[in-house]
Enzyme design. Sequence first.
Site, PDB file in Angstrom:
ATOM      1  N   GLY A 246      -0.201 -11.407  15.719  1.00  0.00           N
ATOM      2  CA  GLY A 246       0.716 -10.314  16.117  1.00  0.00           C
ATOM      3  C   GLY A 246       0.986  -9.367  14.867  1.00  0.00           C
ATOM      4  O   GLY A 246       0.849  -9.851  13.700  1.00  0.00           O
TER       5      GLY A 246
ATOM      6  N   VAL B  88       0.350 -16.928  15.949  1.00  0.00           N
ATOM      7  CA  VAL B  88       0.721 -17.802  16.917  1.00  0.00           C
ATOM      8  C   VAL B  88      -0.349 -18.785  17.086  1.00  0.00           C
ATOM      9  O   VAL B  88      -1.311 -18.658  17.299  1.00  0.00           O
ATOM     10  CB  VAL B  88       1.093 -17.165  18.276  1.00  0.00           C
ATOM     11  CG1 VAL B  88       1.645 -18.173  19.224  1.00  0.00           C
ATOM     12  CG2 VAL B  88       1.930 -16.108  18.191  1.00  0.00           C
TER      13      VAL B  88
ATOM     14  N   ASP C 132      11.522  -3.190  22.698  1.00  0.00           N
ATOM     15  CA  ASP C 132       9.974  -3.175  22.676  1.00  0.00           C
ATOM     16  C   ASP C 132       9.136  -3.644  23.728  1.00  0.00           C
ATOM     17  O   ASP C 132       8.155  -4.440  23.869  1.00  0.00           O
ATOM     18  CB  ASP C 132       9.574  -3.853  21.234  1.00  0.00           C
ATOM     19  CG  ASP C 132       8.204  -3.855  20.617  1.00  0.00           C
ATOM     20  OD1 ASP C 132       7.739  -2.861  20.792  1.00  0.00           O
ATOM     21  OD2 ASP C 132       7.803  -4.843  20.035  1.00  0.00           O
TER      22      ASP C 132
HETATM   23  N1  LIG Z   1       4.445 -18.516  24.207  1.00  0.00           N
HETATM   24  C1  LIG Z   1       3.261 -18.123  23.915  1.00  0.00           C
HETATM   25  N2  LIG Z   1       2.435 -18.866  24.816  1.00  0.00           N
HETATM   26  C2  LIG Z   1       0.954 -18.438  24.573  1.00  0.00           C
HETATM   27  N3  LIG Z   1       0.791 -17.511  23.880  1.00  0.00           N
HETATM   28  C3  LIG Z   1       1.392 -16.816  23.088  1.00  0.00           C
HETATM   29  C4  LIG Z   1       2.651 -16.979  23.297  1.00  0.00           C
HETATM   30  N4  LIG Z   1       3.372 -16.054  22.285  1.00  0.00           N
HETATM   31  C5  LIG Z   1       2.425 -15.415  21.796  1.00  0.00           C
HETATM   32  N5  LIG Z   1       1.316 -15.861  22.318  1.00  0.00           N
HETATM   33  C6  LIG Z   1      -0.037 -15.256  21.957  1.00  0.00           C
HETATM   34  O1  LIG Z   1      -0.025 -14.567  20.714  1.00  0.00           O
HETATM   35  C7  LIG Z   1      -0.471 -13.283  20.712  1.00  0.00           C
HETATM   36  C8  LIG Z   1       0.513 -12.549  19.364  1.00  0.00           C
HETATM   37  O2  LIG Z   1       1.765 -12.748  19.808  1.00  0.00           O
HETATM   38  P1  LIG Z   1       3.139 -11.738  19.017  1.00  0.00           P
HETATM   39  O3  LIG Z   1       4.112 -11.966  19.739  1.00  0.00           O
HETATM   40  O4  LIG Z   1       2.980 -12.492  17.586  1.00  0.00           O
HETATM   41  O5  LIG Z   1       2.473 -10.568  18.876  1.00  0.00           O
HETATM   42  P2  LIG Z   1       2.126  -9.322  19.809  1.00  0.00           P
HETATM   43  O6  LIG Z   1       3.279  -9.168  20.813  1.00  0.00           O
HETATM   44  O7  LIG Z   1       0.765  -9.352  20.510  1.00  0.00           O
HETATM   45  O8  LIG Z   1       2.223  -7.798  18.835  1.00  0.00           O
HETATM   46  P3  LIG Z   1       3.428  -7.346  18.059  1.00  0.00           P
HETATM   47  O9  LIG Z   1       3.829  -8.475  17.150  1.00  0.00           O
HETATM   48  O10 LIG Z   1       2.687  -6.318  17.314  1.00  0.00           O
HETATM   49  O11 LIG Z   1       4.269  -6.876  18.798  1.00  0.00           O
HETATM   50  C9  LIG Z   1       0.026 -12.683  21.963  1.00  0.00           C
HETATM   51  O12 LIG Z   1      -0.732 -11.786  22.451  1.00  0.00           O
HETATM   52  C10 LIG Z   1      -0.253 -13.990  22.926  1.00  0.00           C
HETATM   53  O13 LIG Z   1      -1.785 -13.816  23.334  1.00  0.00           O
END
Ligand SMILES: Nc1ncnc2c1ncn2[C@@H]1O[C@H](COP(=O)(O)OP(=O)(O)OP(=O)(O)O)[C@@H](O)[C@H]1O
Length: 395
Positions: A112, A117, A238
Amino acid sequence: MGNCLMSLKSHSAAEKSVSNMYSNQSTNPDTRPSTYTTTSGTLSNTNGEGSSVTSSSAGQQSQSQFSAAASCGTGTSSMGEILATPNLKVYSFADLKSATKSFKSDTVLGVGGFGTVYKGWVDGDTLEPCKVGTGIMVAVKKLNHESVQGFQEWQSEVKFLGTLCHPNLVKLLGYCGEDQELVLVYEFMQRGSLENHLFRRSSATEILSWDKRLKIAIGAARGLEFLHSSEKKIIYRDFKASNILLDMDYNPKISDFGLAKLGPSGGDSHVTTRIMGTYGYAAPEYVATGHLYVKSDVYGFGVVLLEMLTGLRVVDMKRPSSQHNLIDWAKPRLLHKRKLKTMMDARIQGQYSTKAAVQAAQLTLQCLEIEPRNRPSMKEVVEVLEQVDSMTVRQ
Ligand SMILES: Nc1ncnc2c1ncn2[C@@H]1O[C@H](COP(=O)(O)OP(=O)(O)OP(=O)(O)O)[C@@H](O)[C@H]1O
């Protein structure tokens, strides 16, 4: 990963404040990162938007007292609840290293804007790290060292998500704030993000049917409704497809409370704040003025609804120039039955009635109203989506 509207030039002050926080326990909660500036591709920056959560104040619960069931969940009603203090497991960095094979690349779930993650394993009762492949799977978000935003996201996540319990909000299980290592541990969402399903399909993701899209829309709307109806209205700020995560049964849960903000009080209609969020999803009044309304979230919801109906990303520079921005292109077409038909995602053709599609399109338009007060409340959004759902004849 989304187009998060933020970046920073200087981060040394924040690093210093993080290391101060954890090297001596007498943290000054107001120690905040100082000035940094924007670059192109970024709506704006932040300074002092972080909330005041520290390793000592956030982790009221000692490790031995912790019980996964007590955290939030098994007994949580569908109405949700807000805990007085976060009930979170406090991890050492060594714990999380052992839970994730030392953050090995083959455990990466996604990347992200603020960090990576990883998949991790913990005991289902105690949440203690356990041998890889045993216990329950969790998602471990390790924030980038160099990101001031990451530090603020971490604080905000603990402050908000640590106390919120609702079936449509992802559960934060614990965190680590050791030296410069800021890590968050969440329940694992087996089917990843809505964004992956809509736009980045792989062999592991299936095309979401109309039924599933409605289920996801209704659940996510309920999550926002819960935030907005809490005593201190919480503005999520967001809302986007990558922040809606799906469990095994496609139940949606909103994640990423890094930008969440307490709503207006004392009769005010909005809070004024630095502009942050994601291009395409952020409400026009917020982008133009920094005035953030509860209804600014409703706009973001309308954008996601439009993405679900059309199967198209809100911003895509690969489309013809008149269609770069889905909202500009779609808005005048959503009211025309015939045009609507051609705009709907062809992959779900035949799964819904015209009446249901028209009502969903009208709701989308209302959510995308320029004037915040003309947008429906999330309670109204839930009601309309439930009506649309009831129009679907299931075999
Ligand atoms: N609790 C979770 N369980 C499974 N996969 C997850 C979880 N949280 C995040 N991910 C995976 O990790 C990816 C990155 O998540 P993250 O929340 O860091 O960023 P994002 O929302 O995709 O982007 P940004 O941080 O730019 O808003 C997600 O798109 C998802 O595929």
